[in-house]
Design an enzyme around this catalytic site. Structure first.
Site, PDB file in Angstrom:
ATOM      1  N   ASP A   1      43.603  57.729  49.109  1.00  0.00           N
ATOM      2  CA  ASP A   1      42.745  56.824  49.899  1.00  0.00           C
ATOM      3  C   ASP A   1      42.471  57.339  51.313  1.00  0.00           C
ATOM      4  O   ASP A   1      42.292  56.547  52.247  1.00  0.00           O
ATOM      5  CB  ASP A   1      43.356  55.411  49.995  1.00  0.00           C
ATOM      6  CG  ASP A   1      43.279  54.646  48.686  1.00  0.00           C
ATOM      7  OD1 ASP A   1      42.853  55.237  47.678  1.00  0.00           O
ATOM      8  OD2 ASP A   1      43.644  53.460  48.682  1.00  0.00           O
TER       9      ASP A   1
ATOM     10  N   CYS B   1      41.401  55.805  42.308  1.00  0.00           N
ATOM     11  CA  CYS B   1      42.533  56.716  42.102  1.00  0.00           C
ATOM     12  C   CYS B   1      42.641  57.276  40.683  1.00  0.00           C
ATOM     13  O   CYS B   1      42.613  58.489  40.485  1.00  0.00           O
ATOM     14  CB  CYS B   1      43.843  56.001  42.407  1.00  0.00           C
ATOM     15  SG  CYS B   1      43.884  55.117  43.962  1.00  0.00           S
TER      16      CYS B   1
ATOM     17  N   HIS C   1      49.925  57.572  38.226  1.00  0.00           N
ATOM     18  CA  HIS C   1      48.752  56.698  38.050  1.00  0.00           C
ATOM     19  C   HIS C   1      47.793  57.138  36.954  1.00  0.00           C
ATOM     20  O   HIS C   1      46.582  56.920  37.036  1.00  0.00           O
ATOM     21  CB  HIS C   1      47.988  56.527  39.381  1.00  0.00           C
ATOM     22  CG  HIS C   1      47.348  55.168  39.479  1.00  0.00           C
ATOM     23  ND1 HIS C   1      46.520  54.789  40.507  1.00  0.00           N
ATOM     24  CD2 HIS C   1      47.422  54.101  38.635  1.00  0.00           C
ATOM     25  CE1 HIS C   1      46.111  53.552  40.311  1.00  0.00           C
ATOM     26  NE2 HIS C   1      46.652  53.113  39.175  1.00  0.00           N
TER      27      HIS C   1
ATOM     28  N   LYS D   1      36.019  53.455  49.385  1.00  0.00           N
ATOM     29  CA  LYS D   1      36.706  53.390  48.090  1.00  0.00           C
ATOM     30  C   LYS D   1      36.130  52.265  47.236  1.00  0.00           C
ATOM     31  O   LYS D   1      35.795  51.211  47.766  1.00  0.00           O
ATOM     32  CB  LYS D   1      38.200  53.148  48.316  1.00  0.00           C
ATOM     33  CG  LYS D   1      38.987  53.005  47.026  1.00  0.00           C
ATOM     34  CD  LYS D   1      40.473  52.847  47.250  1.00  0.00           C
ATOM     35  CE  LYS D   1      41.173  52.623  45.906  1.00  0.00           C
ATOM     36  NZ  LYS D   1      42.635  52.538  46.041  1.00  0.00           N
TER      37      LYS D   1
END
Ligand SMILES: *[C@@H]1O[C@H](CO)[C@@H](O)[C@H](O)[C@H]1NC(C)=O
Ligand SMILES: *[C@@H]1O[C@H](CO)[C@@H](O)[C@H](O)[C@H]1NC(C)=O
Ligand SMILES: *[C@@H]1O[C@H](CO)[C@@H](O)[C@H](O)[C@H]1NC(C)=O
Ligand SMILES: *[C@@H]1O[C@H](CO)[C@@H](O)[C@H](O)[C@H]1NC(C)=O
Ligand SMILES: *[C@@H]1O[C@H](CO)[C@@H](O)[C@H](O)[C@H]1NC(C)=O
Ligand SMILES: *[C@@H]1O[C@H](CO)[C@@H](O)[C@H](O)[C@H]1NC(C)=O
Length: 486
Positions: free
Chosen positions: A35, A72, A128, A289
């Site tokens: 981020d 992400c 992730h 984002k």
């Protein structure tokens, strides 16, 4: 190009002959900052204190048009597999802790490809890419070791998310660092990996740091380096960047101390743009984002170290997150045989400072309606077409302000009422901040790009975005997020 030493024999021969001497592949350190916005690094914004990153970028090649996905999981899938998220079921935002979803296990991951070339492979930080089954987890996907967490975010000190603990040393739950700031804990693990490493074996170190994702947490000494910022949020966020920078500087020192520095290629990239609502910043780019605007997708990124013939420049060629997989394999002296991937190697283009082989890419394709509305965006040459809802926080945001997410929902409401129209067109060369919609002036180009999207849609698979699975509940596993429920 293979990793080579070139020498030119022009004296005795009628024509120059290039003698190619194979040398051993470089060590590769692939740092992913979580981020981190375009305007959140010192080399783009002098208000940010990141001397180590700045020096590496300025003595390397800054990538001026290196694109990632808006969130992400999709970017990490692209980095690891070379496939677009819309071909992987991962285009609809991040994998949530309770979702039985992971990156398709039928794809070869970057560390698996590098192992074929003799690399030792280690991952330190955030995964992730799913963990509901052990086969989804890093040590089953090509990494010799893993140290970090499976989910998308957690507390930096107590390693919990949604009431479950998430920190592992390989497959084992590791509670011994609880109370220590994660970024420093990763630094210590990196120190150990480098210290124990035999430099004659090429090393691939994947370092997807927790920094600088929410929650906003950093030792006060770093936040206090920004006395002039007026919001606590931006002060802490900026401190997070500086703490990360400190760790990157120290990691570089460990590699130097081990005598590996000259043989190490550093790749640094954000995984998506800064999250406006949480003090990340992409100014002057539009959005952040979770949006397909440039602020969500044009990454702060650079290469440093081994194999770069000329440094101190910005390379303006177009590249996309899917390109890292074949690019890194090329740098390692290999070649990805699977022609089905979406990525293309940028290694020769970047190292020769030649034109990019890429003239087109997909920002994202997502036909889901709720909770994040569908969109499609494509770049071809200088032009970008955006269809549907680009994502919340679609404006231009200065740093060090408070932004109210609810207020921004108004744009989403306008979109749902049809007010924003179906397609928007921007010339990114003349208008990199996406102020002027040219769709009405260039209907033929709009049609061409819409047709290109239709071609890509033939490869589209539906998002794998299931409802929460109660079997994920960490209470079933002693309070720890644990594989074994899909
Ligand atoms: C691999 O998995 C993806 C995503 O589930 C699927 O679309 C694709 O068909 C699979 N490929 C092969 C060769 O099985
Ligand atoms: C971990 O920290 C968070 C704050 O980020 C807090 O809400 C949570 O209760 C803490 N959990 C534990 C187990 O200490
Ligand atoms: C934190 O890190 C320090 C320094 O590496 C270490 O000595 C300590 O054991 C770690 N754990 C805790 C809970 O402080
Ligand atoms: C990085 O190294 C410097 C110099 O050794 C040290 O002062 C600093 O505490 C280190 N940073 C971290 C986060 O360990
Ligand atoms: C690394 O390269 C630099 C510049 O070429 C050289 O001065 C230095 O001695 C090299 N270091 C090692 C450890 O080989
Ligand atoms: C980097 O991109 C910007 C557009 O955002 C452009 O104005 C600038 O010229 C580019 N820099 C280089 C060195 O190409």
């Amino acid at each position: 190009m293979m990793q080579t030493t070139l020498s030119f024999l022009c004296v005795l021969l009628p024509a120059c002959v290039v003698v190619v001497v194979d040398a051993k592949p470089p060590h590769i350190v692939f740092i992913v900052a979580d981020d981190l916005g375009w305007n959140d690094v010192g080399f783009n914004n002098p208000d940010i204190i990141s001397p180590n990153i700045n020096a590496m970028a300025q003595r390397g090649i800054i990538l001026n048009q290196s694109y990632v996905q808006p969130a992400c999981t999709p970017s990490r899938n692209a980095f690891m597999s070379g496939y677009y998220p819309f071909r992987s079921g991962l285009q609809h935002g991040a994998i949530l802790p309770q979702q039985a979803a992971c990156a398709p296990t039928n794809r070869t991951f970057l560390p698996q490809e590098l192992k074929k070339l003799g690399y030792a492979t280690h991952a330190v930080g955030k995964w992730h890419l799913g963990f509901c089954n052990w086969n989804c987890t890093p040590t089953y996907r090509g990494f010799d070791s893993f140290y970090g967490y499976y989910n998308g975010q957690e507390d930096y000190y107590n390693y919990t998310i949604f009431g479950g603990f998430d920190f592992r040393d390989n497959k084992d739950v590791a509670t011994d660092q609880t109370g220590n700031y994660s970024t420093f804990v990763y630094q210590e693990r990196v120190r150990q990996i480098i210290s124990a490493h035999d430099p004659t074996t090429p090393l691939f170190l994947y370092l997807p740091l927790q920094s600088v994702h929410v929650p906003l947490e950093v030792p006060a000494v770093y936040a206090n380096m920004y006395p002039n910022l007026k919001t606590d949020g931006r002060r802490i966020f900026s401190g997070q960047v500086t703490a990360m920078d400190d760790v990157i500087g120290n990691l570089t020192s460990f590699i130097k101390q081990k005598g590996m520095y000259n043989d190490t290629l550093f790749v640094f990239t954000a995984d998506n743009g800064g999250w406006t609502e949480f003090y990340g910043n992409n100014y002057p780019l539009r959005g952040g984002k979770v949006t397909v605007w440039e602020g969500g997708t044009r990454a702060a990124a650079f290469l440093h170290g081994w194999g770069l013939p000329k440094t101190g420049i910005r390379y303006d060629g177009m590249m996309h997150a899917v390109d890292w997989f074949p690019t890194i394999v090329s740098a390692a002296g290999g070649e990805v045989k699977n022609k089905d991937i979406d990525g293309m190697s940028m290694w020769d283009a970047i190292t020769s400072l030649g034109p990019s082989p890429r003239n087109e890419f997909i920002y994202n394709l997502d036909d889901t309606i709720l909770p994040i509305e569908g969109h499609a965006a494509i770049r071809q040459g200088d032009y970008k077409l955006v269809k549907g809802f680009p994502g919340v926080f679609s404006g231009w945001y200065l740093p060090d302000q408070e932004y109210d997410g609810h207020a921004d929902q108004r744009e989403r409401d306008r979109h749902l009422s049809g007010e924003l129209g179906p397609s928007r067109l921007y010339n990114l060369k003349d208008d990199p901040t996406e102020h002027s919609d040219l769709a009405d002036h260039m209907p033929d180009l709009v049609k061409t790009l819409e047709d290109r999207i239709s071609v890509y849609m033939k490869q589209y698979i539906k998002p794998n975005f299931p409802a929460d699975d109660p079997d994920s509940n960490p209470d079933k596993y002693g309070g720890v997020w644990t594989p074994g429920w899909c």
